[in-house]
Design a protein around this motif. Structure first.
Motif, PDB file in Angstrom:
ATOM      1  N   ALA A 176       0.822  -1.216   0.000  1.00  0.00           N
ATOM      2  CA  ALA A 176       0.000   0.000   0.000  1.00  0.00           C
ATOM      3  C   ALA A 176       0.853   1.262   0.000  1.00  0.00           C
ATOM      4  CB  ALA A 176      -0.930   0.002   1.212  1.00  0.00           C
ATOM      5  N   LEU A 177       1.999   1.218   0.686  1.00  0.00           N
ATOM      6  CA  LEU A 177       2.835   2.416   0.790  1.00  0.00           C
ATOM      7  C   LEU A 177       3.789   2.590  -0.383  1.00  0.00           C
ATOM      8  CD1 LEU A 177       3.791   2.382   4.593  1.00  0.00           C
ATOM      9  CD2 LEU A 177       2.193   3.912   3.431  1.00  0.00           C
ATOM     10  N   LEU A 178       4.277   1.516  -0.961  1.00  0.00           N
ATOM     11  CA  LEU A 178       5.362   1.618  -1.932  1.00  0.00           C
ATOM     12  C   LEU A 178       4.907   1.500  -3.384  1.00  0.00           C
ATOM     13  CD1 LEU A 178       8.082  -0.514  -0.104  1.00  0.00           C
ATOM     14  CD2 LEU A 178       7.730   1.967  -0.039  1.00  0.00           C
ATOM     15  N   ALA A 179       3.747   0.890  -3.628  1.00  0.00           N
ATOM     16  CA  ALA A 179       3.315   0.698  -5.017  1.00  0.00           C
ATOM     17  C   ALA A 179       2.685   1.997  -5.533  1.00  0.00           C
ATOM     18  CB  ALA A 179       2.319  -0.453  -5.106  1.00  0.00           C
ATOM     19  N   PRO A 184       1.386   2.020 -12.086  1.00  0.00           N
ATOM     20  CA  PRO A 184       0.323   1.045 -12.369  1.00  0.00           C
ATOM     21  C   PRO A 184       0.806  -0.392 -12.423  1.00  0.00           C
ATOM     22  CG  PRO A 184       0.023   2.997 -13.725  1.00  0.00           C
ATOM     23  CD  PRO A 184       1.330   3.182 -13.006  1.00  0.00           C
ATOM     24  N   ALA A 185       1.931  -0.649 -13.105  1.00  0.00           N
ATOM     25  CA  ALA A 185       2.425  -2.025 -13.209  1.00  0.00           C
ATOM     26  C   ALA A 185       2.808  -2.559 -11.833  1.00  0.00           C
ATOM     27  CB  ALA A 185       3.620  -2.089 -14.160  1.00  0.00           C
ATOM     28  N   THR A 186       3.498  -1.733 -11.037  1.00  0.00           N
ATOM     29  CA  THR A 186       3.881  -2.141  -9.686  1.00  0.00           C
ATOM     30  C   THR A 186       2.657  -2.346  -8.810  1.00  0.00           C
ATOM     31  OG1 THR A 186       5.900  -0.827  -9.938  1.00  0.00           O
ATOM     32  CG2 THR A 186       5.316  -1.531  -7.718  1.00  0.00           C
ATOM     33  N   LEU A 187       1.666  -1.478  -8.958  1.00  0.00           N
ATOM     34  CA  LEU A 187       0.449  -1.585  -8.158  1.00  0.00           C
ATOM     35  C   LEU A 187      -0.277  -2.896  -8.424  1.00  0.00           C
ATOM     36  CD1 LEU A 187      -1.523  -0.239  -6.188  1.00  0.00           C
ATOM     37  CD2 LEU A 187      -2.579   0.910  -8.142  1.00  0.00           C
ATOM     38  N   TRP A 221       0.933  -5.883  -9.559  1.00  0.00           N
ATOM     39  CA  TRP A 221       1.614  -7.060  -9.015  1.00  0.00           C
ATOM     40  C   TRP A 221       1.723  -7.001  -7.501  1.00  0.00           C
ATOM     41  CZ3 TRP A 221       1.531 -11.082 -11.764  1.00  0.00           C
ATOM     42  CH2 TRP A 221       1.600 -10.999 -13.164  1.00  0.00           C
ATOM     43  N   SER A 222       1.789  -5.799  -6.925  1.00  0.00           N
ATOM     44  CA  SER A 222       1.777  -5.684  -5.467  1.00  0.00           C
ATOM     45  C   SER A 222       0.432  -6.136  -4.913  1.00  0.00           C
ATOM     46  CB  SER A 222       2.053  -4.238  -5.049  1.00  0.00           C
ATOM     47  OG  SER A 222       3.345  -3.835  -5.450  1.00  0.00           O
ATOM     48  N   ALA A 223      -0.634  -5.795  -5.596  1.00  0.00           N
ATOM     49  CA  ALA A 223      -1.964  -6.225  -5.166  1.00  0.00           C
ATOM     50  C   ALA A 223      -2.094  -7.741  -5.236  1.00  0.00           C
ATOM     51  CB  ALA A 223      -3.034  -5.557  -6.025  1.00  0.00           C
ATOM     52  N   ILE A 224      -1.608  -8.334  -6.318  1.00  0.00           N
ATOM     53  CA  ILE A 224      -1.676  -9.788  -6.455  1.00  0.00           C
ATOM     54  C   ILE A 224      -0.863 -10.474  -5.362  1.00  0.00           C
ATOM     55  CG2 ILE A 224      -1.063 -11.717  -7.941  1.00  0.00           C
ATOM     56  CD1 ILE A 224      -3.522 -10.146  -8.855  1.00  0.00           C
ATOM     57  N   THR A 225       0.347  -9.934  -5.060  1.00  0.00           N
ATOM     58  CA  THR A 225       1.197 -10.530  -4.019  1.00  0.00           C
ATOM     59  C   THR A 225       0.543 -10.411  -2.650  1.00  0.00           C
ATOM     60  OG1 THR A 225       3.171  -9.970  -5.299  1.00  0.00           O
ATOM     61  CG2 THR A 225       3.471 -10.432  -2.947  1.00  0.00           C
ATOM     62  N   ALA A 226       0.022  -9.225  -2.341  1.00  0.00           N
ATOM     63  CA  ALA A 226      -0.628  -9.028  -1.045  1.00  0.00           C
ATOM     64  C   ALA A 226      -1.844  -9.934  -0.899  1.00  0.00           C
ATOM     65  CB  ALA A 226      -1.034  -7.555  -0.888  1.00  0.00           C
ATOM     66  N   THR A 227      -2.569 -10.135  -1.998  1.00  0.00           N
ATOM     67  CA  THR A 227      -3.726 -11.035  -1.954  1.00  0.00           C
ATOM     68  C   THR A 227      -3.295 -12.473  -1.652  1.00  0.00           C
ATOM     69  OG1 THR A 227      -4.953  -9.674  -3.519  1.00  0.00           O
ATOM     70  CG2 THR A 227      -5.629 -11.960  -3.307  1.00  0.00           C
ATOM     71  N   ALA A 228      -2.254 -12.934  -2.329  1.00  0.00           N
ATOM     72  CA  ALA A 228      -1.789 -14.311  -2.134  1.00  0.00           C
ATOM     73  C   ALA A 228      -1.298 -14.536  -0.702  1.00  0.00           C
ATOM     74  CB  ALA A 228      -0.674 -14.619  -3.135  1.00  0.00           C
ATOM     75  N   VAL A 229      -0.538 -13.567  -0.163  1.00  0.00           N
ATOM     76  CA  VAL A 229      -0.015 -13.720   1.204  1.00  0.00           C
ATOM     77  C   VAL A 229      -1.152 -13.674   2.212  1.00  0.00           C
ATOM     78  CG1 VAL A 229       1.482 -12.693   2.947  1.00  0.00           C
ATOM     79  CG2 VAL A 229       2.222 -12.767   0.559  1.00  0.00           C
ATOM     80  N   SER A 230      -2.153 -12.782   1.975  1.00  0.00           N
ATOM     81  CA  SER A 230      -3.276 -12.678   2.912  1.00  0.00           C
ATOM     82  C   SER A 230      -4.114 -13.952   2.935  1.00  0.00           C
ATOM     83  CB  SER A 230      -4.152 -11.478   2.529  1.00  0.00           C
ATOM     84  OG  SER A 230      -5.262 -11.369   3.385  1.00  0.00           O
ATOM     85  N   VAL A 231      -4.396 -14.513   1.763  1.00  0.00           N
ATOM     86  CA  VAL A 231      -5.178 -15.756   1.706  1.00  0.00           C
ATOM     87  C   VAL A 231      -4.396 -16.900   2.351  1.00  0.00           C
ATOM     88  CG1 VAL A 231      -6.187 -17.463   0.151  1.00  0.00           C
ATOM     89  CG2 VAL A 231      -6.495 -15.014  -0.312  1.00  0.00           C
ATOM     90  N   SER A 232      -3.093 -16.925   2.126  1.00  0.00           N
ATOM     91  CA  SER A 232      -2.258 -17.961   2.769  1.00  0.00           C
ATOM     92  C   SER A 232      -2.305 -17.826   4.290  1.00  0.00           C
ATOM     93  CB  SER A 232      -0.816 -17.855   2.270  1.00  0.00           C
ATOM     94  OG  SER A 232      -0.753 -18.043   0.870  1.00  0.00           O
ATOM     95  N   ALA A 233      -2.267 -16.572   4.774  1.00  0.00           N
ATOM     96  CA  ALA A 233      -2.335 -16.366   6.224  1.00  0.00           C
ATOM     97  C   ALA A 233      -3.679 -16.809   6.771  1.00  0.00           C
ATOM     98  CB  ALA A 233      -2.100 -14.884   6.533  1.00  0.00           C
ATOM     99  N   THR A 234      -4.747 -16.549   6.019  1.00  0.00           N
ATOM    100  CA  THR A 234      -6.078 -16.980   6.462  1.00  0.00           C
ATOM    101  C   THR A 234      -6.143 -18.507   6.572  1.00  0.00           C
ATOM    102  OG1 THR A 234      -7.111 -15.050   5.457  1.00  0.00           O
ATOM    103  CG2 THR A 234      -8.531 -16.949   5.869  1.00  0.00           C
ATOM    104  N   VAL A 261      -6.738  -2.583   6.797  1.00  0.00           N
ATOM    105  CA  VAL A 261      -6.681  -1.194   6.323  1.00  0.00           C
ATOM    106  C   VAL A 261      -5.786  -1.090   5.088  1.00  0.00           C
ATOM    107  CG1 VAL A 261      -5.952   1.155   6.904  1.00  0.00           C
ATOM    108  CG2 VAL A 261      -7.182  -0.229   8.592  1.00  0.00           C
ATOM    109  N   ALA A 262      -4.649  -1.759   5.109  1.00  0.00           N
ATOM    110  CA  ALA A 262      -3.732  -1.710   3.965  1.00  0.00           C
ATOM    111  C   ALA A 262      -4.355  -2.362   2.732  1.00  0.00           C
ATOM    112  CB  ALA A 262      -2.425  -2.401   4.328  1.00  0.00           C
ATOM    113  N   LEU A 263      -5.065  -3.474   2.926  1.00  0.00           N
ATOM    114  CA  LEU A 263      -5.732  -4.124   1.795  1.00  0.00           C
ATOM    115  C   LEU A 263      -6.807  -3.205   1.198  1.00  0.00           C
ATOM    116  CD1 LEU A 263      -6.163  -7.818   3.056  1.00  0.00           C
ATOM    117  CD2 LEU A 263      -4.564  -6.974   1.319  1.00  0.00           C
ATOM    118  N   CYS A 264      -7.537  -2.501   2.068  1.00  0.00           N
ATOM    119  CA  CYS A 264      -8.553  -1.562   1.556  1.00  0.00           C
ATOM    120  C   CYS A 264      -7.900  -0.395   0.815  1.00  0.00           C
ATOM    121  CB  CYS A 264      -9.405  -1.048   2.711  1.00  0.00           C
ATOM    122  SG  CYS A 264     -10.537  -2.285   3.390  1.00  0.00           S
TER     123      CYS A 264
END
Length: 378
Positions: free
Chosen positions: A38-41, A44-47, A49-62, A82-85
């Protein structure tokens, strides 16, 4: 800009270190990944892939979280949400639809299912009612982020449309100015050049006189062009439009660049006209004189009349029957805005424009413009 990026990197690093020191490793990993994305992306291209990575890590944590590390894990789970939103907002607002749709859907799903961490591997699991409430709240948070992103996206689209409309209006205004004023001078230059070619061998003195008049007309055209282009680079208030006070200069230039006599009749009571009808009158006269030179080069005289007729301003240009044997302008591929542009201008002011043959066999251009335009009445 560099300071802001350094600050974001420092915040991400501090959050990562603190999360792994105080929370369960799975939650620390998902929270620090989401916060960093959320802070570094920013691009657009970085945003994406950052969203996809954050999604994968969050689902894995769940799927992997099994509790522990007391209540210090809770704030990091909230920080992750908050960061995901925030990521969801950025994806919806900034990415192209082809990328915003899959990345946004994945982020929304990861946010909505994260409360399942309290049920999947915990023993005992959270009560169904509590789980349903948390799922609804987390889903609503994601949907609010999507709504805010869509609003920001629409605002950006409207702003871009307004900027494009302003640029288009500026280009139209520039084209109108160039046609009304510069074309008037240039058409006179063409007539004088043709006359100089015609008499150059038989009457050199007359040809030299024509060349001097060409020089004066050319300098006038350059001055008008400079003022018009300068207006595009000026951030301050626009220059006031030409009005009745500059008609004398316009008529003098017309007389100096041709053999047609301009007979002028201007009602003295018209001094101090509102800007809109005065500017329109100037444009009508400029276009009418240009048309006389272009289409009636044999005209001996043109009568220019400006008078007050009740609550209206009456502007008329009438040229007599063209004589034969005079030089005229060769046909141009593009004739500019011409009478169509004048008709649009006069109609916008609540007036009426007519053009056609008169009873004497010449040509009459007539405009009737209300002296109290919409903005003047207001």
């Amino acid at each position: 800009m560099e300071f802001r990026r350094t600050a974001r990197v420092a915040i991400t690093a501090a959050a990562t270190v603190t999360a792994f020191a105080t929370a369960a490793p799975v939650i620390a990993a998902s929270a620090s990944t989401a916060i960093g994305a959320a802070l570094l992306a920013r691009r657009p291209a970085t945003l994406f892939w950052s969203a996809i990575t954050a999604t994968a890590v969050s689902v894995s944590a769940t799927c992997l979280y099994s509790g522990g590390d007391d209540n210090r894990t809770g704030p990091w789970w909230f920080a992750e949400t908050v960061a995901l939103c925030a990521l969801l907002f950025g994806v919806t607002a900034r990415l192209p639809v082809t990328r915003a749709l899959p990345a946004g859907s994945a982020l929304l799903a990861a946010t909505a299912v994260s409360p399942l961490r309290l049920w999947l591997r915990l023993d005992p699991p959270s009560p169904p009612g509590e789980l349903a409430l948390l799922t609804a709240l987390w889903t609503a948070s994601g949907l609010l982020a999507v709504g805010a992103g869509l609003y920001r996206r629409g605002h950006a689209r409207r702003r871009a449309g307004a900027i494009e409309a302003a640029r288009r209006a500026q280009r139209v205004a520039l084209a109108r100015d160039l046609h009304d004023f510069v074309a008037h001078d240039v058409s006179g230059i063409v007539v004088l050049a043709q006359a100089a070619l015609h008499v150059g061998e038989t009457n050199p003195a007359q040809a030299m006189d024509a060349l001097r008049r060409i020089e004066r007309a050319g300098l006038g055209a350059l001055s008008t062009l400079d003022r018009t282009v300068h207006a595009l680079h000026t951030d301050g208030p626009a220059q006031p439009p030409a009005g009745l006070d500059t008609l004398t200069e316009l008529l003098d230039r017309f007389a100096d660049t041709g053999s047609t006599t301009a007979i002028t009749s201007i009602d003295p009571s018209l001094s101090g006209l509102p800007p809109a009808p005065a500017a329109a009158a100037h444009r009508i006269v400029a276009e009418g004189l240009t048309n006389v030179r272009a289409h009636a080069p044999g005209a001996l005289a043109v009568r220019v009349t400006l008078a007050r007729d009740g609550a209206d301003l009456l502007v008329e240009l009438a040229n007599d029957l063209p004589a034969r044997g005079r030089l005229g302008l060769r046909a141009r591929e593009h004739g500019g805005l011409g009478l169509a542009g004048l008709d649009e201008l006069v109609t916008a002011l609540g007036g009426r424009l007519t053009a056609g043959p008169d009873a004497d066999g010449g040509w009459l251009l007539s405009a009737r413009i209300p002296l109290a335009t919409g903005e003047d009445r207001a």
